[in-house]
Write a protein that holds these residues in place. Structure first.
Motif, mmCIF file in Angstrom:
data_model
loop_
_atom_site.group_PDB
_atom_site.id
_atom_site.type_symbol
_atom_site.label_atom_id
_atom_site.label_comp_id
_atom_site.label_asym_id
_atom_site.label_seq_id
_atom_site.Cartn_x
_atom_site.Cartn_y
_atom_site.Cartn_z
ATOM 1 N N TYR A 117 4.651 0.722 0.544
ATOM 2 C CA TYR A 117 5.075 0.000 1.740
ATOM 3 C C TYR A 117 4.630 -1.454 1.652
ATOM 4 C CZ TYR A 117 6.205 4.583 3.438
ATOM 5 O OH TYR A 117 6.771 5.835 3.568
ATOM 6 N N SER A 164 0.854 -1.187 0.000
ATOM 7 C CA SER A 164 0.000 0.000 0.000
ATOM 8 C C SER A 164 0.890 1.238 0.000
ATOM 9 C CB SER A 164 -0.903 0.012 1.239
ATOM 10 O OG SER A 164 -1.558 1.270 1.368
ATOM 11 N N PRO A 165 0.435 2.332 -0.619
ATOM 12 C CA PRO A 165 1.194 3.591 -0.495
ATOM 13 C C PRO A 165 1.071 4.200 0.890
ATOM 14 C CG PRO A 165 -0.797 3.917 -1.805
ATOM 15 C CD PRO A 165 -0.677 2.442 -1.559
ATOM 16 N N ASP A 166 0.177 3.654 1.727
ATOM 17 C CA ASP A 166 -0.024 4.155 3.085
ATOM 18 C C ASP A 166 0.667 3.215 4.074
ATOM 19 O OD1 ASP A 166 -1.157 4.605 5.719
ATOM 20 O OD2 ASP A 166 -2.715 5.796 4.714
ATOM 21 N N ARG A 167 1.683 3.742 4.767
ATOM 22 C CA ARG A 167 2.481 2.919 5.686
ATOM 23 C C ARG A 167 1.615 2.307 6.781
ATOM 24 N NH1 ARG A 167 6.215 4.958 10.216
ATOM 25 N NH2 ARG A 167 5.359 7.000 9.694
ATOM 26 N N TYR A 168 0.655 3.087 7.280
ATOM 27 C CA TYR A 168 -0.176 2.607 8.377
ATOM 28 C C TYR A 168 -1.128 1.508 7.905
ATOM 29 C CZ TYR A 168 1.614 6.698 10.775
ATOM 30 O OH TYR A 168 2.451 7.625 11.336
ATOM 31 N N ILE A 169 -1.735 1.723 6.737
ATOM 32 C CA ILE A 169 -2.640 0.710 6.198
ATOM 33 C C ILE A 169 -1.888 -0.609 6.010
ATOM 34 C CG2 ILE A 169 -3.978 0.047 4.154
ATOM 35 C CD1 ILE A 169 -5.397 2.097 5.859
ATOM 36 N N SER A 170 -0.684 -0.510 5.473
ATOM 37 C CA SER A 170 0.102 -1.719 5.231
ATOM 38 C C SER A 170 0.450 -2.413 6.547
ATOM 39 C CB SER A 170 1.377 -1.358 4.460
ATOM 40 O OG SER A 170 2.049 -2.515 4.051
ATOM 41 N N ASP A 171 0.858 -1.633 7.537
ATOM 42 C CA ASP A 171 1.305 -2.223 8.798
ATOM 43 C C ASP A 171 0.156 -2.886 9.561
ATOM 44 O OD1 ASP A 171 3.539 -2.525 10.786
ATOM 45 O OD2 ASP A 171 2.091 -1.450 12.033
ATOM 46 N N LYS A 178 8.626 7.444 -5.993
ATOM 47 C CA LYS A 178 7.367 6.937 -5.458
ATOM 48 C C LYS A 178 7.669 5.837 -4.445
ATOM 49 C CE LYS A 178 6.550 3.516 -9.133
ATOM 50 N NZ LYS A 178 5.560 3.000 -10.101
#
Length: 292
Positions: A154, A116-123, A151
């Protein structure tokens, strides 16, 4: 004796610590990737071509950051790579996942990865595994195209030793119970080889960039369709370097030198093909009928 107040304080402290830990996920690995012009390589000349590429990379990076690039490339990995998904629906890919098997010297290892481009979503994705020997990491994959100079995606992934034949979703659920709980895909759903493609992967390593606090390891990865012969060209090639810190405590000097090294590699225009597909995208696009 512990008082109610101290218990309460301890509870809130624990909760706060837990919340803070979840709110700031550590990116313990950073990998910079550029796609290569695969026509520059053939199986019979790949070692020479890789040497020429890395000699050019060494000169460009040392000029950019005034630090040493040392070591000589060696063929460090020869292994088969396969991706699996549900044919016709590609449910894993639709969920943002990939499920990959690597086989080296007869030993199988599977990796479930969410990107995901969103670190939190991925984690927040549950990549836990009950398989002995499994390893989990959160990595920043940094790339570039001709129109997007920088670009980041994560990748949250877990790799695990595998002894199963991979042909049903239960093989994913078996290794990754958190994934099973979150998504509830039926054990009996069939898993198929994406694109019916078996890749023979060659990975050259042995060259490092002195970034100061850390050294970054350079890799050149070449993917062939099946076991390569003679003048066979790879399907795809990738130039990358990676550095890691288990506490994600990267210094300003390290990250600054890394981005300047990345920019130096991008200048190798006779080798780099910035708009070529990434490795996973290539596999899924190999047979367009697999994911209609």
């Amino acid at each position: 004796m512990m008082t109610v107040c101290s218990r309460t304080t301890g509870f809130f402290a624990t909760t706060l610590f837990s919340t803070l830990a979840l709110a700031n996920p550590d990116v313990t690995s950073r990998e910079y990737k550029l796609m290569l012009d695969a026509s520059q390589f053939t199986y019979q000349n790949e070692a020479v071509a890789v040497g020429q590429l890395l000699a050019a990379a060494e000169a460009a990076i040392e000029s950019a950051i005034a630090r040493d690039v040392s070591g000589s490339p060696v063929l460090a990995k020869q292994r088969d790579v396969r991706f699996f998904d549900t044919q016709g629906s590609c449910e894993l890919r639709q969920l943002g996942y990939s499920f990959r098997e690597r086989v080296e010297n007869g030993q199988s290892e599977v990796t479930l990865k969410f990107r995901s481009p969103d670190r939190y979503i991925s984690d927040y994705e549950d990549l836990s595994s009950t398989t002995s020997g499994s390893e989990t990491k959160l990595e920043a994959d940094i790339g570039a195209t001709s129109v997007v100079p920088f670009k980041v995606v994560y990748g949250h992934s877990t790799k695990a030793p595998n002894t199963r034949n991979l042909n049903e979703i239960k093989d994913v659920n078996h290794h990754f119970p958190g994934f099973e709980v979150d998504y509830g895909l039926s054990d009996s759903q069939s898993l198929s080889l994406v694109g019916n493609l078996v890749v023979r992967e060659h990975v050259y390593r042995g060259t490092e960039i002195d970034l100061g606090q850390y050294d970054a390891q350079i890799s050149v990865t070449l993917w062939y369709q099946g076991v390569p012969l003679g003048a066979q060209a790879p399907l795809i090639g990738e130039l990358s370097f990676r550095y890691e810190d288990g506490s994600a405590d990267y210094t300003r000097k390290v990250v600054s030198r890394a981005i300047r090294s990345f920019e130096a590699l991008k200048s190798l225009s006779s080798w780099v093909s910035p708009d070529s597909q990434t490795k996973t995208a290539f596999v899924y696009g190999f047979n367009p009928a697999f994911c209609p």
